[in-house]
Design a protein around this motif. Structure first.
Motif, PDB file in Angstrom:
ATOM      1  N   ILE A  23       0.846  -1.201   0.000  1.00  0.00           N
ATOM      2  CA  ILE A  23       0.000   0.000   0.000  1.00  0.00           C
ATOM      3  C   ILE A  23       0.880   1.249   0.000  1.00  0.00           C
ATOM      4  N   LYS A  24       1.935   1.187   0.815  1.00  0.00           N
ATOM      5  CA  LYS A  24       2.895   2.305   0.873  1.00  0.00           C
ATOM      6  C   LYS A  24       3.528   2.537  -0.489  1.00  0.00           C
ATOM      7  N   ASN A  44       2.106   2.426  -3.226  1.00  0.00           N
ATOM      8  CA  ASN A  44       1.067   2.878  -4.146  1.00  0.00           C
ATOM      9  C   ASN A  44       0.480   1.796  -5.043  1.00  0.00           C
ATOM     10  N   ASP A  54      -2.308  -0.655  -6.487  1.00  0.00           N
ATOM     11  CA  ASP A  54      -3.768  -0.669  -6.416  1.00  0.00           C
ATOM     12  C   ASP A  54      -4.325  -2.079  -6.607  1.00  0.00           C
ATOM     13  N   ASN A  58      -8.750   0.167   3.659  1.00  0.00           N
ATOM     14  CA  ASN A  58      -7.705   1.167   3.533  1.00  0.00           C
ATOM     15  C   ASN A  58      -8.204   2.394   2.786  1.00  0.00           C
ATOM     16  N   GLU A  59      -7.625   3.529   3.154  1.00  0.00           N
ATOM     17  CA  GLU A  59      -8.082   4.790   2.561  1.00  0.00           C
ATOM     18  C   GLU A  59      -7.920   4.811   1.060  1.00  0.00           C
ATOM     19  N   ARG A  60      -6.737   4.367   0.614  1.00  0.00           N
ATOM     20  CA  ARG A  60      -6.531   4.281  -0.820  1.00  0.00           C
ATOM     21  C   ARG A  60      -7.178   2.983  -1.233  1.00  0.00           C
ATOM     22  N   GLU A  61      -8.163   3.084  -2.104  1.00  0.00           N
ATOM     23  CA  GLU A  61      -8.891   1.859  -2.415  1.00  0.00           C
ATOM     24  C   GLU A  61      -8.017   0.918  -3.231  1.00  0.00           C
ATOM     25  N   ILE A  62      -7.794  -0.261  -2.679  1.00  0.00           N
ATOM     26  CA  ILE A  62      -6.985  -1.229  -3.396  1.00  0.00           C
ATOM     27  C   ILE A  62      -7.812  -2.490  -3.635  1.00  0.00           C
ATOM     28  N   LYS A  67     -17.111  10.443   2.584  1.00  0.00           N
ATOM     29  CA  LYS A  67     -15.908   9.753   3.023  1.00  0.00           C
ATOM     30  C   LYS A  67     -15.189  10.371   4.205  1.00  0.00           C
ATOM     31  N   ASN A  68     -14.865  11.641   4.118  1.00  0.00           N
ATOM     32  CA  ASN A  68     -14.027  12.177   5.178  1.00  0.00           C
ATOM     33  C   ASN A  68     -14.677  13.243   6.045  1.00  0.00           C
ATOM     34  N   THR A 102      -9.971   3.838   9.770  1.00  0.00           N
ATOM     35  CA  THR A 102      -8.915   3.692   8.766  1.00  0.00           C
ATOM     36  C   THR A 102      -7.648   3.115   9.384  1.00  0.00           C
TER      37      THR A 102
END
Lengths: 184, 121
Positions: free
Chosen positions: A16-17, A19, A21, A125-129, B23-24, B64
């Protein structure tokens, strides 16, 4: 860490770190050959040869909040304790692959544990993966793909209580089913 | 095993509820999920937050996983952000997580037993 699924969660944080996806997690259990294998492949930004040679050193980390980085070293130790090994390969801008092999019946091989809990955290996770989880048990196979789930959900968030419970149940029961199917 | 058809039913039921959250906006719960946090027991803690919040239909709260803030000895660390107000809890276990949901997130009162200042580093 007393469950391999905790190590998997930890290693995926690196993806995730980086980047990524898409993270592909593949578990292969081959009872006849006495193999338990974990493969984690991501499409993150990868590592240079120099970085790659340093990551299993506990005193290597890219973070700035502390001076040690134990994730990969602990995973490697867990594999070596079970008479196995852990290998990393990476190509810059393509991604990274971590492969750990364990002796299936080794006394010190930690159980997989609650992998559904680990996957659930990765999904949130915040970044959707996207997660592609494949579990092979001898000739049986179970697949969980967040892309497939998303298609059905049609915008309903992964934070819905019933969705969370469905995902956990699907993974847990799915793995149990292939193991039972095979032992018949 | 629950099938994709079951998931479709869940989706249809959820669509009728129409409570899509932004979302936030609102309260954010951050759970330290680096090597230190995970080995100290952050996974069941995060899952407790997620499940309790979803179970109680609490809107506008997001949970999160985050990295390490460098105080590994007092993990699992949970931070609750509400606008400019930041509350940091440390050495959180499942029991503490349940209390934080009940007393802080629902009740609006900080659970003093687990705030960071209570421990010497």
């Amino acid at each position: 860490m007393n469950e391999l699924s905790l190590h998997i969660l930890d290693i995926c944080q690196n993806s995730i770190k980086a980047n990524a996806d898409l993270i592909e997690i593949t578990i292969t259990e081959n009872i006849d050959k006495n193999i338990f294998m974990i493969e984690i492949t991501d499409n993150g930004h990868g590592m240079s040869k120099l970085t790659l040679s340093e990551v299993s050193d506990p005193f290597f980390t890219t973070r700035t909040t502390r001076k040690v980085g134990l994730g990969v070293s602990l995973f490697k130790m867990a594999a070596e304790m079970a008479n196995g090994s852990c290998v990393l390969s990476s190509i810059v801008d393509i991604g990274t692959k971590v492969t750990a092999i364990f002796e299936h019946n080794h006394l010190d091989r930690a159980p997989l544990g609650a992998i559904e809990d680990s996957i659930n955290i990765l999904i949130l996770n915040e970044r959707e993966i996207e997660i592609l989880y494949t579990h092979k048990y001898n000739n049986q196979i179970y697949i969980f793909d967040t892309r497939e789930v998303k298609k059905v959900l049609d915008g309903i968030p992964f934070t819905d209580y019933n969705v969370i419970m469905w995902i956990k149940n699907n993974i847990k029961e799915g793995i149990k089913m292939i193991q039972e199917e095979e032992s018949r | 095993m629950k099938s994709l058809d079951d998931l479709k039913k869940i989706r249809d039921a959820a669509q009728s509820k129409v409570n899509m959250r932004g979302k936030n906006d609102g309260m954010r719960v951050l759970v330290g999920m680096a090597t230190c946090g995970i080995s100290a027991g952050a996974r069941p803690v995060m899952n407790t937050f997620v499940e309790k919040i979803a179970e109680n239909n609490i809107e506008k709260v997001t949970v999160t996983p985050v990295g390490c803030i460098g105080e590994c000895a007092i993990e699992p660390i949970v931070e609750i952000l509400e606008g400019d107000i930041r509350t940091t809890y440390c050495r959180v276990d499942v029991e503490a997580a349940e209390r934080i949901v009940k007393e802080h997130i629902i009740g609006g009162k900080v659970v003093l037993d687990y705030v960071i200042g209570k421990y010497r580093l």
